[in-house]
Structures are given as C-alpha cells and as structure tokens.
Design a protein around this motif. Structure first.
Motif, PDB file in Angstrom:
ATOM      1  N   LEU A  10       0.831  -1.205   0.000  1.00  0.00           N
ATOM      2  CA  LEU A  10       0.000   0.000   0.000  1.00  0.00           C
ATOM      3  C   LEU A  10       0.865   1.255   0.000  1.00  0.00           C
ATOM      4  O   LEU A  10       0.663   2.171  -0.803  1.00  0.00           O
ATOM      5  CB  LEU A  10      -0.905  -0.027   1.236  1.00  0.00           C
ATOM      6  CG  LEU A  10      -2.012   1.022   1.231  1.00  0.00           C
ATOM      7  CD1 LEU A  10      -2.963   0.774   0.082  1.00  0.00           C
ATOM      8  CD2 LEU A  10      -2.759   1.005   2.544  1.00  0.00           C
ATOM      9  N   ILE A  11       1.884   1.266   0.891  1.00  0.00           N
ATOM     10  CA  ILE A  11       2.775   2.432   0.957  1.00  0.00           C
ATOM     11  C   ILE A  11       3.454   2.635  -0.392  1.00  0.00           C
ATOM     12  O   ILE A  11       3.513   3.750  -0.923  1.00  0.00           O
ATOM     13  CB  ILE A  11       3.832   2.230   2.068  1.00  0.00           C
ATOM     14  CG1 ILE A  11       3.150   2.253   3.438  1.00  0.00           C
ATOM     15  CG2 ILE A  11       4.905   3.315   1.988  1.00  0.00           C
ATOM     16  CD1 ILE A  11       4.051   1.844   4.575  1.00  0.00           C
ATOM     17  N   ILE A  14       1.021   4.091  -2.919  1.00  0.00           N
ATOM     18  CA  ILE A  14       0.726   5.507  -2.669  1.00  0.00           C
ATOM     19  C   ILE A  14       1.899   6.359  -3.145  1.00  0.00           C
ATOM     20  O   ILE A  14       1.720   7.390  -3.802  1.00  0.00           O
ATOM     21  CB  ILE A  14       0.448   5.732  -1.162  1.00  0.00           C
ATOM     22  CG1 ILE A  14      -0.886   5.086  -0.795  1.00  0.00           C
ATOM     23  CG2 ILE A  14       0.424   7.224  -0.837  1.00  0.00           C
ATOM     24  CD1 ILE A  14      -1.189   5.104   0.687  1.00  0.00           C
ATOM     25  N   ALA A  17       1.883   6.627  -6.814  1.00  0.00           N
ATOM     26  CA  ALA A  17       0.818   7.535  -7.241  1.00  0.00           C
ATOM     27  C   ALA A  17       1.270   8.988  -7.098  1.00  0.00           C
ATOM     28  O   ALA A  17       1.061   9.811  -7.993  1.00  0.00           O
ATOM     29  CB  ALA A  17      -0.442   7.276  -6.420  1.00  0.00           C
ATOM     30  N   CYS A  18       1.921   9.314  -5.966  1.00  0.00           N
ATOM     31  CA  CYS A  18       2.422  10.678  -5.765  1.00  0.00           C
ATOM     32  C   CYS A  18       3.410  11.053  -6.867  1.00  0.00           C
ATOM     33  O   CYS A  18       3.359  12.156  -7.429  1.00  0.00           O
ATOM     34  CB  CYS A  18       3.121  10.798  -4.408  1.00  0.00           C
ATOM     35  SG  CYS A  18       1.992  10.673  -3.038  1.00  0.00           S
ATOM     36  N   CYS A 252       9.681   3.256  -2.994  1.00  0.00           N
ATOM     37  CA  CYS A 252       8.263   2.926  -3.179  1.00  0.00           C
ATOM     38  C   CYS A 252       8.069   1.921  -4.313  1.00  0.00           C
ATOM     39  O   CYS A 252       7.266   0.997  -4.200  1.00  0.00           O
ATOM     40  CB  CYS A 252       7.454   4.188  -3.475  1.00  0.00           C
ATOM     41  SG  CYS A 252       7.269   5.198  -2.006  1.00  0.00           S
TER      42      CYS A 252
END
Lengths: 274, 547
Positions: A10-11, A14, A17-18, A252
């Motif tokens: 999940l991290i 995210i 996505a950023c 990430c």
C-alpha cells in the motif's frame, strides 16, 4: 490487487501515485521553467518563499525536483519497456529454440553481463551523444541480460509442458506457440522483474546525469545532484532534496513490486499444491 | 477385549472460506485396535489425507479442527501442542508418504536418514547395526551399500522401502501410510504391499492406517475399511463385508469399477487395411557428457516393427521406463526416430508416408496423461480447442461450430467453451483434451496414460468415452497404459514392453488368458485384488524382476 492488503504494498503504491501526480501536473505545481533564474543564488529553504531554496545560479530547487519527477518517470517506464522488448525476445527465442541458437544468444547475454554496466553506458553515451532517446536505449542495453535469462529459464520450463506439446501436435507455428502459450504463462515473474527495473533505470539515469552524461536539456534529479555536489557544505539543500526524492521513488517502487511478486509466488504455490 | 489404540470421535476439520465445501472432513468417527489395518478409501478431495494429517498434527494452517477428539491410547491429541506432539511422531506414530522421491532428503545418505530417525528418540540405540537391521527388515538387498547410497541412486521401490524402514525404526504402535504405492509401478506396488502385509504378520506388528484410492489394494491388505466421499465416511466395516456386499451406492459403483478382472472378450476381427506401420523404428537419446564424462547414448526404444489396422485399438502395456511413452512420442511425430520408418495410410491417399509436422497434425493426435497440465491455464477452452484447427487454415466460424459439436460428443455443454481450465474437474478437463485432439479429425489417436491421473470412477467414464468415440469417428487408437485392467477393457491387441523391448504382442484375450512371456505373467499376477482370488503367482517368476 490482494497485495494492497500488505502495508508495504500500500505504501509503495501511494508513493508511486504521488510520483505520477508530480510528473503529470508538474506544469501546474511549478509553472515556472526550472531552468529560469528567479532569485538570488543559494537561498536557504523557506527563504523568500522558496521552500527548497535556490541553487548556485538562483534556480528554484523545488521546481527542479517537481520537473525531475517527469524525467524520472518517463525514463524509468520507457527504458523498462525497451529492456523488456529486448530481454523477453532474446529469452523466449533462446529458451524455445535450444541448440546452437540458444548457445549463441546465451553467450551474447553473458558478454553483456561481464562488462561493467556503467562503463559500457558511459562509453556508448560519449560516442552517441547524450539525449533522451540515447539514454533510454543505453539503459535498456545494460539492463536486458537478467530479463533475458529469466525469460529463457521460464521458457525452458514451459516448453516441455504438455499443453505446449499439444499445441505442437496441432501444427501451431512457433510464433503462435511462443506468443499464445509460453509468453502468457511466463508473464507474471517477468512483469515483477520488469517493474523492478523501472527503479533501476531511474537510478541509472541519475548516475549518468551525475557524471555529466544526462540530457543537457532536461532537469533531472541526477543532474541536480551532480551540479550541486561541489556546494554540498555550503548549500546542502541543492543535493539533498532531489536525493530524497530519488530515494523515496525507488523505495516505493521496490516496496510495491516486492509485495506484488510475493503475492504472486504465494498464489502460484497455492495453485501448485492443490 | 483390548482398547482401541486410536479412536477418532466426530472429527470435523473446517476449510477456509471460499472453498467448495465448508468442511474438509465432517463428523468422522472410527477406531483402530492394536495390530489392525484400517484402509481409508476415497477419491482425490474426499478428505482422506486430511484425516491422516490431523492425527499427527500436520494440518496446514488454513485448516483447523473445529469439533471432535482424537484419542491416542485414551488421551486426546487433537489439540496437542507441538512439543508434546513431537514426542509421539516417529516414536509412537510414524508416517509413510506417497512419493518416496520427495519424502527422503536428497542430500543425505539413506543410512544417515534412518539413523537420524532412531537418534531423534533413542540416541543410545542409534548405531550402524540398528540401521543395517532396519534396512534388512524391509527386504533391501545389500543393506551396507544402501546405507551409503543417496536416494537418487535407488529405484522408486527401494526408496519407499527406505522410507518404510524409517517409519519402522522406533517400533511405533501405529503407522500411517498415505498412498504409499500409488507412485510405484505395478510390480513394485505388489512388492511394497507384500512388505506391508509382512510387517502386519510380525509378532509386534504396528496398527496400520492405510490411505488409498484403490479398492483393489484394500482387498489385499485391509482388515477394516472406511469409504470416504466429500469429507464424510459413507460406509465402514470389515473389509470382506464391504467389498463383497457394498451397501452405499458410491461403494457399489467403486466396486463394480474395480473388480472387473483383466479379462478381455474375444472381439470379432474384421479385416481392415493398415493405418499405421512402424518398420524397424528405434529411438535413443544422447546424454550430454560433462568435461570428464563421455557422451553416452541411452536406447529408450529398441528396434521394433508393428502395424496397426484401421479402427483397431492397440494397448501398449509396461512399467515406467519400458519405452511405451517414447513409442507414443515418435508415433505422433513429437520426436524424430533414430532409425526406421513410420508410415501411415490416410484414407484419401494410400501409401502415404509421414514427413512433416503438418501431416502429423492432420492425421495423428494425442491425449496426454495429466489434464491439469495439458491445457493452457491462461487460455479459455474455446481458444485451446480451436487454435490448432485455425493454424491449419480452418475458418474461425467453422472451427467454433466444430468445437461446439465436439463438446457435445465428449459429453460437455458447449456453453462451457468460454471458461478457463481451472473451472473444470479432472475428468472434464480430460474430455476437453479429447475434444481438442478430435478437432482436426485425426485418423489415429494416441492416448498416453490418458486415464491414470483420474479418479477411479472417472477413469471408467473416460475409458467408455474413448471407446464410444473410437467407433463413432472410426479412430485407430494407440492406448498406452501401465494399467492392465484398463487395457483389457478397451484393447483389441496388446503389446507388452519391457526396457525398450517388445516382449509380447497378440490379441488381447490371447495375452490376458495365456501369456507366454514370464514378464507378462508377472505383470498380470501383480494386479492388485487379483491375487486374493487367483492362485499365488509362480514364485520363481515374481522374484526375477528388479525392484
């Protein structure tokens, strides 16, 4: 999308996505040209509204970091695609053909693996001249061998499976067997490996830019780190912010791909045990 | 009256959510007395292995015992913690697994593994002599050599003997054997069964919980039998009663599927032309040499000649390594022959000789052993079935129409064509594989162990289907199997192979009634279930085979 249930997945997602949002909306988030000299040089972070400060020529570091994301995403994805194209083709052909063709392709792969990657990239780029296209091709050139080896191993394991033999018996062509039967079944581990190579490509581009072999017309994180390194003691922020952005992006991507491939192995072993 | 050594009361084990049923096993009760043999019978997925694993506390994490108790000599061990369980495992209860190739550690010598089994519980008894004694007990020749051998140096039967020696090492009170003979050849299976029977005749014999899918094996060794279906025991009782007077319809179906002895009916031989002619074919494989090893050739198939008449069914029978699968692979053109000529006579152009893979695809097709691996898991059935035909130039519309027609012919619904292989059972998958093989309207169908990966009742159905389709489509069938009962049920002619040689060839009833070669006699004598009724085989013959 079961891997999202893991915190690491999940991290990672995210974070990715950023990164994508930064790249996509770079012009809105930082409308000014990152190359434009806008203020006094070497402003510290938060001074005069420049949250990441300015570099030795008075350029906005924050704008550089934001626009650098665009370069990183583009280079990462494009070179992963090019890597996949070369590596998967070589691996599929070598693994399925066997014999002298396999031997020749495997030796070629090994030839590329024994040359230090960054040295090869530097040499090629010095001759070809650094621009976006050559950089992407060079990154693909130095990172396809592991993909080819993986594709070859998967193909060799699959080609003696009974459904491949059945396809042969039905008179399907080699191309049809490779694309219809072997590639879809070999795809999951290849996808995991290729998404990891996005992170590697971003790092390689930064390393090349640091060495002065980046595209001179693009503001990339590697270029910023490279140009700021002489001022590291006086103006830490010039190198630190792009460095942190680079580290977080790679972290990430690694987290997400790690979680994805864990999930994949789990699913495959469950299937095998039934 | 003695107390039962193990008593399972109303045991239920739940499956994780999303499985096909709520319980892996539901409300199971049985008891085993000392020195008694109980056989748990059922098809794959019936929950029989779950019962065995829950006794030893070996259940995977996803499965939990929800209700019920397992009393070991009066003490409930169903929820025993691991440390206490370790005390039981190997010393009081030991286990023999299905696949001896994976149950032994490939990196340790057999002697070391037996020694470890002893040392784990009784270090003072762990001596070389004890190991030699253990290996001798299970009938291994030259135990000194076996001790120093690694598992890969032994045959499957020898490995299983080593595994049994490990199970017996600490004189346990009970042995759980989970399909211990399924992975073995017919003749080897008979010997391992004999070994189990022998240990059961010994003075201090352990109780035996024997798990199998094969009722014929039950007939050989069981005192009591419990038949499982979908996680429940549907019938239990003394083996003799259950096998001769089955009450439950499921048991009745199983019994009628199994106890047809390998006895072929005489079939009228209408004279036909030759469909496939193999002249002097042989196949050898080259083993690659290392830097210090020579290149060696292994002859998988010794020179042989054979012709199969159109519409005939030839069964090729033999153990693994006999060359029967090699025969299938060269006959279908999957691999070239090393020497000799394969000729076939298509109805259209007599005297034709197989040359190209395209010719093979048109006229010869194959059904593979394991339907789980012979269908591409990432391709919908329609694509799998029609892809080859379209590669041969059939229009998509025609191919789809033919696929629909064939799905009906193999007893499946055409609507299923959009599904993926994972959504089908083993038997359904094999039907799909047969439909694929028939897509190009072949004249010769090669079935390589096409039913041996299926459950007993499904085997019968698929065999029936093959027989029906053979007449419907006028197929010439090359049926390759290790299972004499299946061969007898379908074949007109039988070819018996051993180590690459043809040892016997003749009409089915001839071979099964009056076998001439000693190897054929051994094979026939080794068919489980037959031995209980028939005379004991000639001992001089049954001992002549390597393990």
């Amino acid at each position: 999308m079961r891997f999202l249930r893991k915190p690491s997945g999940l991290i990672g997602l995210i974070g990715i996505a950023c990164l994508l949002l930064l790249a996509l909306f770079a012009n809105i988030l930082a409308p000014a040209d990152p190359w434009a000299i806008g203020a006094r040089p070497l402003l510290a972070p938060l001074e005069k509204g420049y949250i990441f400060g300015t570099d030795s020529l008075g350029r906005d570091v924050a704008a550089g970091v934001i626009h650098g994301a665009r370069v990183s995403v583009f280079i990462g994805v494009a070179s992963a695609l090019a890597t996949g194209l070369i590596g998967v083709t070589m691996g599929l052909v070598a693994g399925y053909a066997g014999g002298w063709l396999d031997a020749a392709l495997t030796r070629t792969t090994e030839f590329f693996q024994v040359i230090p990657a960054i040295v090869l990239a530097v040499v090629v780029l010095s001759f070809a001249g650094p621009n976006m296209i050559t950089i992407i091709l060079v990154i693909a050139l130095i990172s396809w061998p592991p993909i080819a080896r993986l594709a070859r191993a998967e193909t060799m394991a699959l080609r003696h499976r009974e459904f491949v033999m059945a396809a042969r018996l039905q008179g399907e062509s080699r191309l049809s067997i490779l694309t219809g039967h072997i590639l879809p079944n070999a795809a999951p581990p290849l996808i995991a490996a290729l998404s990891l190579s996005i992170a590697t490509a971003i790092l390689t581009e930064s390393a090349l830019a640091f060495l002065g072999l980046g595209d001179p017309n693009t503001m990339s994180w590697g270029y910023m780190i490279g140009s700021g390194r002489t001022m590291m003691r006086q103006a830490w922020w010039i190198t630190a912010f792009p460095g942190v952005a680079l580290m977080l992006s790679v972290l990430c991507i690694n987290l997400a791909t790690g979680a994805y491939s864990d999930d994949l192995t789990q699913r495959l072993t469950q299937k095998g045990s039934q | 009256m003695t107390n039962p050594i193990v008593k399972v009361n109303n045991l239920s084990v739940s499956l994780p959510g999303g499985a096909s049923r709520n319980h892996a096993v539901h409300d199971i009760s049985f008891e085993i007395f000392p020195r008694e043999t109980l056989c748990l019978v059922g098809e794959s997925g019936s929950g029989k292995s779950v019962v065995a694993h829950s006794i030893l506390g070996l259940l995977p994490n996803a499965l939990t015992i929800t209700t019920g108790t397992i009393e070991w000599q009066g003490r409930d061990i169903a929820r025993l913690e691991d440390r206490a369980m370790r005390h039981l495992r190997g010393r009081e209860i030991s286990m023999v697994f299905q696949e001896p190739g994976t149950a032994l550690n490939p990196l340790a010598t057999c002697g070391a593994q037996v020694l470890e089994a002893i040392a784990m519980h009784e270090p003072q008894r762990a001596t070389k002599d004890a190991v030699v004694r253990g290996l001798t007990e299970v009938g291994l020749p030259d135990p000194e050599r076996i001790m120093r051998a690694y598992p890969f140096e032994l045959s499957g039967g020898q490995r299983q003997r080593v595994a049994i020696a490990m199970a017996l090492a600490n004189a346990p009170k009970m042995i759980i054997a989970d399909e211990p003979t399924t992975a073995l050849d017919v003749a080897t299976q008979a010997k391992i069964l004999d070994l189990f029977k022998m240990t059961q005749n010994a003075q201090e014999r352990p109780a035996l919980l024997f798990i199998t899918h094969d009722l014929a094996v039950v007939a050989e060794i069981a005192d009591k039998v419990a038949v499982m279906k979908d996680g429940r025991i549907v019938e239990a009782g003394l083996a003799a009663d259950v096998l001769t007077r089955p009450q439950h319809p499921y048991t009745q179906a199983l019994c009628s599927a199994v106890f047809a002895p390998p006895r072929a009916q005489a079939r009228e031989s209408t004279v036909k032309d030759t469909a496939l002619k193999l002249s002097g074919i042989a196949k050898s494989y080259r083993k690659r040499g290392g830097w210090n090893r020579k290149v060696t050739t292994v002859a998988a198939l010794k020179p042989m000649s054979l012709s199969i008449a159109r519409g005939e069914c030839l069964a090729v029978v033999g153990e693994s390594g006999s060359g029967k699968s090699t025969l299938a692979r060269v006959a279908t053109g999957l691999e070239p022959v090393s020497q000799g000529v394969i000729e076939m006579t298509p109805k259209a152009a007599p005297g034709y000789r197989i040359m190209t893979p395209t010719d093979c695809a048109r006229h010869v097709q194959m059904v593979f052993q394991d339907p789980a691996t012979s269908l591409n898991p990432r391709m919908p059935i329609l694509e799998t079935v029609t892809r080859g035909a379209r590669a041969q130039g059939m229009a998509r519309k025609d191919a789809n129409a033919r696929a629909t027609e064939l799905m009906r012919a193999v007893g499946l619904e055409p609507e299923m064509l959009t599904r993926y292989p994972a959504e089908f059972s083993g038997g359904q998958r094999q039907r799909i594989a047969i439909a694929r093989a028939l897509m190009l309207a072949p004249e010769i169908l090669v079935a390589d162990e096409a039913i041996s990966a299926l459950d007993v009742l499904v085997q019968v159905q698929v065999l029936d289907l093959l027989n029906t389709l053979r007449h419907q489509f006028g197929l010439t069938l090359l049926f390759i199997t290790h299972d004499l009962r299946a061969a007898a049920a379908i074949a007109d002619k039988v070819l018996v192979m051993q180590t690459g040689h043809v040892v016997e060839y003749g009409a089915a009833e001839q071979v099964f009634e009056n076998p001439t070669h000693p190897y054929t006699k051994t094979l026939l004598a080794a068919v489980p279930g037959r031995r209980r009724h028939a005379q004991a085989p000639d001992p001089s013959v049954s001992c002549s085979l390597p393990d």
